[in-house]
Design an enzyme around this catalytic site. Structure first.
Site, PDB file in Angstrom:
ATOM      1  N   ASP A  33       0.819  -1.208   0.000  1.00 26.41           N
ATOM      2  CA  ASP A  33       0.000   0.000   0.000  1.00 26.41           C
ATOM      3  C   ASP A  33       0.857   1.264   0.000  1.00 26.41           C
ATOM      4  O   ASP A  33       2.009   1.247   0.434  1.00 26.41           O
ATOM      5  CB  ASP A  33      -0.923   0.021   1.228  1.00 26.41           C
ATOM      6  CG  ASP A  33      -1.849  -1.183   1.274  1.00 26.41           C
ATOM      7  OD1 ASP A  33      -2.194  -1.692   0.190  1.00 26.41           O
ATOM      8  OD2 ASP A  33      -2.210  -1.595   2.387  1.00 26.41           O
ATOM      9  N   LYS A  34       0.263   2.346  -0.440  1.00 23.55           N
ATOM     10  CA  LYS A  34       0.945   3.642  -0.482  1.00 23.55           C
ATOM     11  C   LYS A  34       1.575   3.983   0.867  1.00 23.55           C
ATOM     12  O   LYS A  34       2.732   4.409   0.934  1.00 23.55           O
ATOM     13  CB  LYS A  34      -0.056   4.733  -0.886  1.00 23.55           C
ATOM     14  CG  LYS A  34       0.503   6.144  -0.787  1.00 23.55           C
ATOM     15  CD  LYS A  34      -0.563   7.190  -1.060  1.00 23.55           C
ATOM     16  CE  LYS A  34      -0.021   8.597  -0.838  1.00 23.55           C
ATOM     17  NZ  LYS A  34      -1.058   9.631  -1.034  1.00 23.55           N
TER      18      LYS A  34
END
Length: 309
Positions: A142-143
């Site tokens: 994920d970011k």
């Protein structure tokens, strides 16, 4: 305009709030900044038939009409962005991704990604299996998760690394700081994960349209109201560790999607770090393993908690 995709949404009880946030929560493939542009600049969003501002306060029963422009195929450009390369050879790389960096381009977010940086660093030497927007990307994080990622430079390497993921033979270990005191020293969470039925940006534990998901965890340290754990993936579903730990009653600190509303630490993302990756090299057949140290902001939180024990 005639080729725009029209989306109709009806606001339900409990979904009141800003228009841009509501749309961002509902439409996972669009960033909030992109939606603000559609609302303010393009006038592509109507509420009850009238143009609205991003901060419009929605009420139950409001009807939202969103005209999504036809996708424009944009060339993904190489960008001179610094990369923390842990290992590299003619077939692959191991990259340490910082928190806040998106792995590959998506709608409204075509620059500043890991892929943009890889294109500059590797040129044409990236596998094409995942298409032009995800060259070389074997798996994702994920970011707002930091840590180690595998990148393939050719299709042969990509296929062999991907098969290790499917066979659950590739080691992927994370360190997470979670809320609450986990009493058992270790555990195994076996719960299928699928898309949330009403919030497309979220995943959830469900038996409907889901896939098997297994996370093993081990307690590393306890700090009273917090626990520091190692999580080892058997499977690799979207948001897997975040969903499993949250549903287990111990959400990850800093997780704005699955965590608590009020945090005592000033964080921009969750304290989840992919610290170890182990695999069989796709060409040499040698087992290789790499470890990444925790980022400074993560260590600062742990040091603060340790000083209060």
């Amino acid at each position: 305009m005639e080729n725009d995709e029209i989306k109709l949404l009806k606001v339900s009880e409990g979904e009141e709030g800003r228009l841009d946030k509501y749309l961002s929560d509902k439409l996972e493939d669009m960033t909030r900044s992109y939606l603000k542009k559609l609302i303010s600049d393009d006038k592509a969003v109507l509420v009850n038939g009238n143009p609205a501002k991003p901060n419009y306060k929605l009420k139950p029963g409001d009807i939202i009409e969103l005209a999504v422009p036809e996708p424009i195929e944009l060339e993904i450009k190489a960008e001179n962005i610094s990369l923390d390369i842990v290992y590299e050879d003619n077939d692959m790389l191991v990259v340490n991704k910082p928190q806040g960096m998106v792995v590959h381009p998506a709608a409204g977010n075509y620059t500043g990604t890991l892929v943009n940086a890889l294109l500059y660093h590797c040129g044409d030497s990236l596998s094409g299996i995942n298409g032009e927007k995800r060259p070389g990307i074997v798996h994702r994080i994920d970011k707002d998760t930091s840590g180690l990622l595998l990148v393939a430079k050719n299709d042969n390497a990509h296929q062999k690394l991907s098969s290790q993921i499917k066979e659950h033979s590739l080691t992927r270990a994370y360190k997470a700081l979670v809320h609450g005191n986990i009493k058992q020293d270790s555990g195994r969470i076996d719960a299928p994960i699928g898309r949330h039925p009403s919030d497309r940006k979220k995943m959830t534990i469900t038996d409907k349209n889901s896939r098997e998901a297994v996370t093993n965890f081990r307690v590393l340290e306890r700090y009273g109201r917090y626990t520091f754990v190692e999580c080892i993936l058997e499977t690799g579903r979207t948001h897997q560790i975040r969903v499993h730990m949250s549903k287990n009653g111990h959400p990850i600190v800093g997780d704005k999607t699955y965590g608590v509303k009020k945090e005592e630490f000033n964080l921009t993302g969750q304290l989840l770090h992919a610290y170890k990756v182990g695999f069989i090299h796709p060409v040499s057949g040698e087992y290789m393993e790499f470890v990444s140290e925790l980022p400074d902001y993560y260590m600062n939180v742990l040091d603060r908690l340790r000083n209060f024990i």
